[in-house]
Design a protein around this motif. Structure first.
Motif, PDB file in Angstrom:
ATOM      1  N   ILE A  65      35.050 -12.221  16.122  1.00 26.69           N
ATOM      2  CA  ILE A  65      34.855 -12.817  14.803  1.00 26.69           C
ATOM      3  C   ILE A  65      33.445 -13.398  14.693  1.00 26.69           C
ATOM      4  O   ILE A  65      32.749 -13.212  13.681  1.00 26.69           O
ATOM      5  CB  ILE A  65      35.901 -13.916  14.536  1.00 26.69           C
ATOM      6  N   LYS A  66      32.993 -14.062  15.743  1.00 30.39           N
ATOM      7  CA  LYS A  66      31.663 -14.696  15.749  1.00 30.39           C
ATOM      8  C   LYS A  66      30.555 -13.674  15.528  1.00 30.39           C
ATOM      9  O   LYS A  66      29.561 -13.945  14.858  1.00 30.39           O
ATOM     10  CB  LYS A  66      31.442 -15.422  17.079  1.00 30.39           C
ATOM     11  N   HIS A  67      30.754 -12.468  16.061  1.00 34.87           N
ATOM     12  CA  HIS A  67      29.718 -11.430  15.939  1.00 34.87           C
ATOM     13  C   HIS A  67      29.912 -10.543  14.710  1.00 34.87           C
ATOM     14  O   HIS A  67      29.171  -9.579  14.524  1.00 34.87           O
ATOM     15  CB  HIS A  67      29.681 -10.577  17.204  1.00 34.87           C
ATOM     16  N   GLY A  68      30.912 -10.840  13.889  1.00 36.53           N
ATOM     17  CA  GLY A  68      31.047 -10.119  12.628  1.00 36.53           C
ATOM     18  C   GLY A  68      32.168  -9.116  12.548  1.00 36.53           C
ATOM     19  O   GLY A  68      32.314  -8.426  11.537  1.00 36.53           O
ATOM     20  N   CYS A  69      32.965  -8.998  13.608  1.00 37.68           N
ATOM     21  CA  CYS A  69      34.103  -8.078  13.584  1.00 37.68           C
ATOM     22  C   CYS A  69      35.291  -8.813  12.971  1.00 37.68           C
ATOM     23  O   CYS A  69      36.042  -9.501  13.666  1.00 37.68           O
ATOM     24  CB  CYS A  69      34.440  -7.583  14.988  1.00 37.68           C
ATOM     25  N   VAL A  70      35.456  -8.666  11.672  1.00 40.38           N
ATOM     26  CA  VAL A  70      36.480  -9.415  10.940  1.00 40.38           C
ATOM     27  C   VAL A  70      37.638  -8.500  10.555  1.00 40.38           C
ATOM     28  O   VAL A  70      37.510  -7.276  10.589  1.00 40.38           O
ATOM     29  CB  VAL A  70      35.866 -10.048   9.674  1.00 40.38           C
ATOM     30  N   PRO A  71      38.784  -9.062  10.171  1.00 39.20           N
ATOM     31  CA  PRO A  71      39.897  -8.214   9.712  1.00 39.20           C
ATOM     32  C   PRO A  71      39.496  -7.381   8.497  1.00 39.20           C
ATOM     33  O   PRO A  71      38.644  -7.793   7.695  1.00 39.20           O
ATOM     34  CB  PRO A  71      40.976  -9.241   9.346  1.00 39.20           C
ATOM     35  N   ALA A  72      40.097  -6.209   8.356  1.00 42.37           N
ATOM     36  CA  ALA A  72      39.840  -5.299   7.221  1.00 42.37           C
ATOM     37  C   ALA A  72      38.345  -5.033   7.070  1.00 42.37           C
ATOM     38  O   ALA A  72      37.774  -5.167   5.993  1.00 42.37           O
ATOM     39  CB  ALA A  72      40.414  -5.895   5.941  1.00 42.37           C
TER      40      ALA A  72
END
Length: 204
Positions: A65-72
């Motif tokens: 999440i911190k590096h930008g890999c978010v849900p959807a």
């Protein structure tokens, strides 16, 4: 970022899926993390088989999440945030293994090799810059947010190989690396023969 996703907040769930012929890579991933989960086998809506690993890990979830890999993330994925220089090419290699391809086409006895990487416009523009490619970022597929960067120059494909694989012990898919090695061997043979010999078709 490729061939996987993080679930909605709450369970710290992570999903990792590959074609069954690459299932050994999932086992290696599990071994490195000490996971004992079972691998599930599914078929996509398009009829493609998948080997899928589901697991929960709070720390890995938070790092993604911190590096930008978010849900959807399919339509919205952005380049990673604050990625150290030493991790840029291993990261792109991971993208390539998940959402890229290298293939060959027999053109009247000559083999042409092609490199392709697909993703969001922002991610492809970032990869294009990091790989120092002169090709343009173009639309790809039916999805209006799908883009790709391509390369058909054998010399450039060899250069990409060296950027991604040289002095790297990064987790990678062997079958794609072997294709790169084949292209590199063809390039070196052509140089030795002053580019006058046919690039004969070889068996996979």
């Amino acid at each position: 970022f490729a061939d996987g996703c993080v679930r909605r907040p709450g369970r710290y769930g992570i999903v990792f899926g590959l074609h069954p012929k690459d299932e050994k890579a999932i086992h290696r991933f599990m071994q490195q993390l000490g996971l004992k989960n079972s691998i599930q086998h599914r078929v996509t809506k398009d009829g493609h088989p998948l080997s899928i690993l589901y697991f929960d890990n709070k720390q890995i979830y938070a790092d993604l999440i911190k590096h930008g890999c978010v849900p959807a993330k399919t339509l919205t994925l952005l380049p990673p945030k604050k990625l150290p220089k030493s991790k840029i090419y291993p990261f792109i290699l991971g993208l390539f293994d998940g959402d890229g391809s290298i293939y060959k086409h027999d053109n009247h006895g000559y083999l042409n090799y092609y490199f392709e990487l697909a993703g969001t416009k922002a991610m492809m523009a970032w990869c294009k810059t990091k790989l120092n490619l002169y090709t343009r970022v173009s639309k790809h597929g039916k999805n209006k947010e799908g883009y790709r960067v391509c390369c058909s120059s054998l010399a450039e494909i060899v250069r990409i190989h060296d950027l991604l694989y040289t002095n790297s012990d990064t987790f990678r898919l062997k079958r794609k690396e072997d294709f790169f090695k084949e292209a590199k061997a063809v390039y070196e043979r052509k140089l030795l023969n002053n580019n006058r010999v046919k690039t004969k078709k070889t068996k996979n």
